[in-house]
Scaffold this motif. Sequence first.
Motif, PDB file in Angstrom:
ATOM      1  N   ILE A  42      30.182  -2.554 -10.709  1.00  0.00           N
ATOM      2  CA  ILE A  42      29.766  -1.503 -11.645  1.00  0.00           C
ATOM      3  C   ILE A  42      29.724  -2.059 -13.067  1.00  0.00           C
ATOM      4  N   GLU A  43      30.704  -2.871 -13.414  1.00  0.00           N
ATOM      5  CA  GLU A  43      30.728  -3.502 -14.740  1.00  0.00           C
ATOM      6  C   GLU A  43      29.515  -4.412 -14.921  1.00  0.00           C
ATOM      7  N   LEU A  44      29.191  -5.193 -13.900  1.00  0.00           N
ATOM      8  CA  LEU A  44      28.019  -6.078 -13.954  1.00  0.00           C
ATOM      9  C   LEU A  44      26.749  -5.265 -14.182  1.00  0.00           C
ATOM     10  N   ILE A  45      26.575  -4.198 -13.414  1.00  0.00           N
ATOM     11  CA  ILE A  45      25.374  -3.368 -13.538  1.00  0.00           C
ATOM     12  C   ILE A  45      25.280  -2.757 -14.930  1.00  0.00           C
ATOM     13  N   ASN A  46      26.388  -2.229 -15.422  1.00  0.00           N
ATOM     14  CA  ASN A  46      26.391  -1.650 -16.773  1.00  0.00           C
ATOM     15  C   ASN A  46      26.025  -2.693 -17.819  1.00  0.00           C
ATOM     16  N   ASP A  47      26.588  -3.886 -17.704  1.00  0.00           N
ATOM     17  CA  ASP A  47      26.305  -4.955 -18.662  1.00  0.00           C
ATOM     18  C   ASP A  47      24.840  -5.379 -18.606  1.00  0.00           C
ATOM     19  N   ILE A  48      24.290  -5.478 -17.403  1.00  0.00           N
ATOM     20  CA  ILE A  48      22.878  -5.854 -17.252  1.00  0.00           C
ATOM     21  C   ILE A  48      21.982  -4.781 -17.865  1.00  0.00           C
ATOM     22  N   GLU A  49      22.246  -3.522 -17.534  1.00  0.00           N
ATOM     23  CA  GLU A  49      21.404  -2.439 -18.046  1.00  0.00           C
ATOM     24  C   GLU A  49      21.449  -2.381 -19.568  1.00  0.00           C
ATOM     25  N   LYS A  51      22.288  -5.021 -21.668  1.00  0.00           N
ATOM     26  CA  LYS A  51      21.726  -6.260 -22.220  1.00  0.00           C
ATOM     27  C   LYS A  51      20.196  -6.281 -22.135  1.00  0.00           C
ATOM     28  N   PHE A  52      19.656  -5.908 -20.982  1.00  0.00           N
ATOM     29  CA  PHE A  52      18.226  -6.040 -20.741  1.00  0.00           C
ATOM     30  C   PHE A  52      17.455  -4.737 -20.927  1.00  0.00           C
ATOM     31  N   GLN A  53      18.157  -3.659 -21.326  1.00  0.00           N
ATOM     32  CA  GLN A  53      17.521  -2.368 -21.581  1.00  0.00           C
ATOM     33  C   GLN A  53      16.698  -1.898 -20.384  1.00  0.00           C
ATOM     34  N   ILE A  54      17.333  -1.935 -19.200  1.00  0.00           N
ATOM     35  CA  ILE A  54      16.685  -1.492 -17.967  1.00  0.00           C
ATOM     36  C   ILE A  54      17.621  -0.534 -17.235  1.00  0.00           C
ATOM     37  N   SER A  55      17.076   0.148 -16.237  1.00  0.00           N
ATOM     38  CA  SER A  55      17.866   0.987 -15.340  1.00  0.00           C
ATOM     39  C   SER A  55      17.482   0.651 -13.916  1.00  0.00           C
ATOM     40  N   PHE A  56      18.468   0.628 -13.042  1.00  0.00           N
ATOM     41  CA  PHE A  56      18.215   0.344 -11.639  1.00  0.00           C
ATOM     42  C   PHE A  56      18.111   1.650 -10.855  1.00  0.00           C
ATOM     43  N   SER A  57      17.251   1.650  -9.852  1.00  0.00           N
ATOM     44  CA  SER A  57      17.109   2.812  -8.970  1.00  0.00           C
ATOM     45  C   SER A  57      18.007   2.616  -7.745  1.00  0.00           C
ATOM     46  N   ASN A  58      18.268   3.695  -7.044  1.00  0.00           N
ATOM     47  CA  ASN A  58      19.057   3.607  -5.813  1.00  0.00           C
ATOM     48  C   ASN A  58      18.393   2.699  -4.788  1.00  0.00           C
ATOM     49  N   ASP A  59      17.060   2.707  -4.728  1.00  0.00           N
ATOM     50  CA  ASP A  59      16.343   1.835  -3.800  1.00  0.00           C
ATOM     51  C   ASP A  59      16.606   0.369  -4.103  1.00  0.00           C
ATOM     52  N   ALA A  67      22.144  -8.689  -3.972  1.00  0.00           N
ATOM     53  CA  ALA A  67      23.484  -9.229  -3.708  1.00  0.00           C
ATOM     54  C   ALA A  67      23.618 -10.716  -4.021  1.00  0.00           C
ATOM     55  N   THR A  68      22.583 -11.325  -4.602  1.00  0.00           N
ATOM     56  CA  THR A  68      22.673 -12.729  -5.004  1.00  0.00           C
ATOM     57  C   THR A  68      22.269 -12.864  -6.469  1.00  0.00           C
ATOM     58  N   ILE A  69      22.742 -13.883  -7.112  1.00  0.00           N
ATOM     59  CA  ILE A  69      22.387 -14.100  -8.513  1.00  0.00           C
ATOM     60  C   ILE A  69      20.888 -14.357  -8.650  1.00  0.00           C
ATOM     61  N   ASN A  70      20.342 -15.206  -7.779  1.00  0.00           N
ATOM     62  CA  ASN A  70      18.907 -15.490  -7.858  1.00  0.00           C
ATOM     63  C   ASN A  70      18.075 -14.238  -7.606  1.00  0.00           C
ATOM     64  N   GLY A  71      18.464 -13.442  -6.629  1.00  0.00           N
ATOM     65  CA  GLY A  71      17.745 -12.209  -6.344  1.00  0.00           C
ATOM     66  C   GLY A  71      17.851 -11.206  -7.477  1.00  0.00           C
ATOM     67  N   LEU A  72      19.044 -11.100  -8.026  1.00  0.00           N
ATOM     68  CA  LEU A  72      19.256 -10.194  -9.154  1.00  0.00           C
ATOM     69  C   LEU A  72      18.420 -10.630 -10.354  1.00  0.00           C
ATOM     70  N   MET A  73      18.349 -11.933 -10.573  1.00  0.00           N
ATOM     71  CA  MET A  73      17.520 -12.462 -11.657  1.00  0.00           C
ATOM     72  C   MET A  73      16.065 -12.064 -11.456  1.00  0.00           C
ATOM     73  N   GLU A  74      15.560 -12.179 -10.229  1.00  0.00           N
ATOM     74  CA  GLU A  74      14.170 -11.790  -9.934  1.00  0.00           C
ATOM     75  C   GLU A  74      13.936 -10.315 -10.217  1.00  0.00           C
ATOM     76  N   ILE A  75      14.863  -9.470  -9.800  1.00  0.00           N
ATOM     77  CA  ILE A  75      14.727  -8.033 -10.015  1.00  0.00           C
ATOM     78  C   ILE A  75      14.704  -7.716 -11.508  1.00  0.00           C
ATOM     79  N   ILE A  76      15.607  -8.319 -12.261  1.00  0.00           N
ATOM     80  CA  ILE A  76      15.661  -8.092 -13.709  1.00  0.00           C
ATOM     81  C   ILE A  76      14.361  -8.527 -14.365  1.00  0.00           C
ATOM     82  N   GLU A  77      13.884  -9.720 -14.014  1.00  0.00           N
ATOM     83  CA  GLU A  77      12.664 -10.243 -14.628  1.00  0.00           C
ATOM     84  C   GLU A  77      11.442  -9.400 -14.270  1.00  0.00           C
ATOM     85  N   GLU A  78      11.397  -8.893 -13.027  1.00  0.00           N
ATOM     86  CA  GLU A  78      10.285  -8.008 -12.634  1.00  0.00           C
ATOM     87  C   GLU A  78      10.300  -6.726 -13.474  1.00  0.00           C
TER      88      GLU A  78
END
Length: 81
Positions: A42-49, A51-59, A67-78
Amino acid sequence: MDTKSWLFVWFEKNTSAKNEEISNNSDKNYFNNGWLDSLKFIELINDIEEKFQISFSNDEFQNRKFATINGLMEIIEEKNE
């Protein structure tokens, strides 16, 4: 600082993992590695949102890439395109 570097720094500051271990396992599940529990996640998600001014959906939380750093990086960049 690019997304991957920011994530590496976050994991190094907020978990017991060191930079080399993070780098070598950035495509592996960070829960299975024992780096995060539910509260740290939860802390990671809050920090990402923040820092990067984004919001994640439940999907997106259901996406295996989440669940991986590389995958999370792709999602953030998209989301920042």
